[in-house]
Design a protein around this motif. Sequence first.
Motif, PDB file in Angstrom:
ATOM      1  N   ALA A 140     -21.971 -10.021  11.707  1.00  0.00           N
ATOM      2  CA  ALA A 140     -21.497 -11.392  11.502  1.00  0.00           C
ATOM      3  C   ALA A 140     -20.165 -11.406  10.764  1.00  0.00           C
ATOM      4  O   ALA A 140     -19.358 -12.308  10.936  1.00  0.00           O
ATOM      5  CB  ALA A 140     -22.533 -12.206  10.737  1.00  0.00           C
ATOM      6  N   LEU A 175     -19.257  -3.419   0.908  1.00  0.00           N
ATOM      7  CA  LEU A 175     -20.636  -3.299   1.357  1.00  0.00           C
ATOM      8  C   LEU A 175     -21.513  -2.649   0.292  1.00  0.00           C
ATOM      9  O   LEU A 175     -22.673  -3.032   0.118  1.00  0.00           O
ATOM     10  CB  LEU A 175     -20.703  -2.502   2.664  1.00  0.00           C
ATOM     11  CG  LEU A 175     -20.136  -3.216   3.880  1.00  0.00           C
ATOM     12  CD1 LEU A 175     -20.060  -2.261   5.068  1.00  0.00           C
ATOM     13  CD2 LEU A 175     -20.974  -4.435   4.219  1.00  0.00           C
ATOM     14  N   MET A 212     -25.765  -8.669   8.968  1.00  0.00           N
ATOM     15  CA  MET A 212     -24.749  -9.019   7.983  1.00  0.00           C
ATOM     16  C   MET A 212     -23.392  -8.407   8.358  1.00  0.00           C
ATOM     17  O   MET A 212     -22.376  -9.067   8.278  1.00  0.00           O
ATOM     18  CB  MET A 212     -25.225  -8.516   6.619  1.00  0.00           C
ATOM     19  CG  MET A 212     -24.269  -8.751   5.525  1.00  0.00           C
ATOM     20  SD  MET A 212     -24.234 -10.472   5.114  1.00  0.00           S
ATOM     21  CE  MET A 212     -23.231 -10.452   3.719  1.00  0.00           C
ATOM     22  N   HIS A 272     -18.131 -14.404   0.174  1.00  0.00           N
ATOM     23  CA  HIS A 272     -18.055 -12.989  -0.180  1.00  0.00           C
ATOM     24  C   HIS A 272     -16.742 -12.600  -0.852  1.00  0.00           C
ATOM     25  O   HIS A 272     -16.645 -11.540  -1.443  1.00  0.00           O
ATOM     26  CB  HIS A 272     -18.275 -12.125   1.060  1.00  0.00           C
ATOM     27  CG  HIS A 272     -19.604 -12.362   1.700  1.00  0.00           C
ATOM     28  ND1 HIS A 272     -19.726 -13.011   2.911  1.00  0.00           N
ATOM     29  CD2 HIS A 272     -20.868 -12.080   1.292  1.00  0.00           C
ATOM     30  CE1 HIS A 272     -20.996 -13.092   3.230  1.00  0.00           C
ATOM     31  NE2 HIS A 272     -21.722 -12.540   2.268  1.00  0.00           N
ATOM     32  N   TRP A 293     -22.241  -5.367  -2.152  1.00  0.00           N
ATOM     33  CA  TRP A 293     -23.188  -6.326  -1.589  1.00  0.00           C
ATOM     34  C   TRP A 293     -24.609  -5.773  -1.623  1.00  0.00           C
ATOM     35  O   TRP A 293     -25.561  -6.486  -1.972  1.00  0.00           O
ATOM     36  CB  TRP A 293     -22.782  -6.687  -0.163  1.00  0.00           C
ATOM     37  CG  TRP A 293     -23.738  -7.633   0.480  1.00  0.00           C
ATOM     38  CD1 TRP A 293     -23.802  -8.982   0.308  1.00  0.00           C
ATOM     39  CD2 TRP A 293     -24.784  -7.282   1.388  1.00  0.00           C
ATOM     40  NE1 TRP A 293     -24.828  -9.502   1.056  1.00  0.00           N
ATOM     41  CE2 TRP A 293     -25.448  -8.477   1.725  1.00  0.00           C
ATOM     42  CE3 TRP A 293     -25.223  -6.089   1.940  1.00  0.00           C
ATOM     43  CZ2 TRP A 293     -26.532  -8.496   2.605  1.00  0.00           C
ATOM     44  CZ3 TRP A 293     -26.290  -6.112   2.815  1.00  0.00           C
ATOM     45  CH2 TRP A 293     -26.937  -7.308   3.132  1.00  0.00           C
ATOM     46  N   TRP A 351     -14.975  -6.369   5.919  1.00  0.00           N
ATOM     47  CA  TRP A 351     -15.798  -5.478   5.110  1.00  0.00           C
ATOM     48  C   TRP A 351     -15.113  -4.137   4.911  1.00  0.00           C
ATOM     49  O   TRP A 351     -14.609  -3.545   5.852  1.00  0.00           O
ATOM     50  CB  TRP A 351     -17.152  -5.234   5.770  1.00  0.00           C
ATOM     51  CG  TRP A 351     -18.095  -6.374   5.758  1.00  0.00           C
ATOM     52  CD1 TRP A 351     -18.689  -6.934   6.851  1.00  0.00           C
ATOM     53  CD2 TRP A 351     -18.577  -7.094   4.627  1.00  0.00           C
ATOM     54  NE1 TRP A 351     -19.507  -7.957   6.458  1.00  0.00           N
ATOM     55  CE2 TRP A 351     -19.463  -8.071   5.099  1.00  0.00           C
ATOM     56  CE3 TRP A 351     -18.353  -7.020   3.253  1.00  0.00           C
ATOM     57  CZ2 TRP A 351     -20.121  -8.960   4.251  1.00  0.00           C
ATOM     58  CZ3 TRP A 351     -18.999  -7.900   2.418  1.00  0.00           C
ATOM     59  CH2 TRP A 351     -19.866  -8.851   2.914  1.00  0.00           C
ATOM     60  N   GLU A 399     -27.586  -7.638  -3.650  1.00  0.00           N
ATOM     61  CA  GLU A 399     -28.731  -8.192  -2.916  1.00  0.00           C
ATOM     62  C   GLU A 399     -30.030  -7.437  -3.164  1.00  0.00           C
ATOM     63  O   GLU A 399     -31.079  -8.049  -3.336  1.00  0.00           O
ATOM     64  CB  GLU A 399     -28.443  -8.188  -1.411  1.00  0.00           C
ATOM     65  CG  GLU A 399     -27.460  -9.237  -0.975  1.00  0.00           C
ATOM     66  CD  GLU A 399     -28.011 -10.643  -1.069  1.00  0.00           C
ATOM     67  OE1 GLU A 399     -29.167 -10.866  -0.673  1.00  0.00           O
ATOM     68  OE2 GLU A 399     -27.262 -11.524  -1.540  1.00  0.00           O
ATOM     69  N   PRO A 430     -17.916 -10.954   6.975  1.00  0.00           N
ATOM     70  CA  PRO A 430     -17.988 -11.681   5.712  1.00  0.00           C
ATOM     71  C   PRO A 430     -17.500 -13.126   5.851  1.00  0.00           C
ATOM     72  O   PRO A 430     -16.706 -13.442   6.734  1.00  0.00           O
ATOM     73  CB  PRO A 430     -17.073 -10.889   4.793  1.00  0.00           C
ATOM     74  CG  PRO A 430     -16.066 -10.292   5.715  1.00  0.00           C
ATOM     75  CD  PRO A 430     -16.817  -9.995   6.988  1.00  0.00           C
TER      76      PRO A 430
END
Length: 88
Positions: free
Chosen positions: A4, A21, A1, A11, A24, A16, A28, A6
């Motif tokens: 890659a 983070l 994540m 997002h 997130w 980030w 999640e 955001p």
Amino acid sequence: MIEAGPIPAVHGVVRWRLADLMQWLWDEYRIRISKQTLSRELRALNFRKLSARPRHHAKSEAAVAVFKIYGPAVRCKRAVSGWMRDGS
């Protein structure tokens, strides 16, 4: 994540931050983690904080170009050589 990066549309951010983070992780996995702990864990995974160099809003590209050509050392040499010719 993290590697890659955001997705702005998903997002809501373009890069980030630790706060993003943390949010997130909570959304999640329902994991609460402190900013310091998250930072330490990211450093352990060889991620580094990158920040752009600040730029002054009134920076003149023309002045920068002139300074590069005739930097302080060149101006000092010219001033000294001019003084020596006039003073001799």
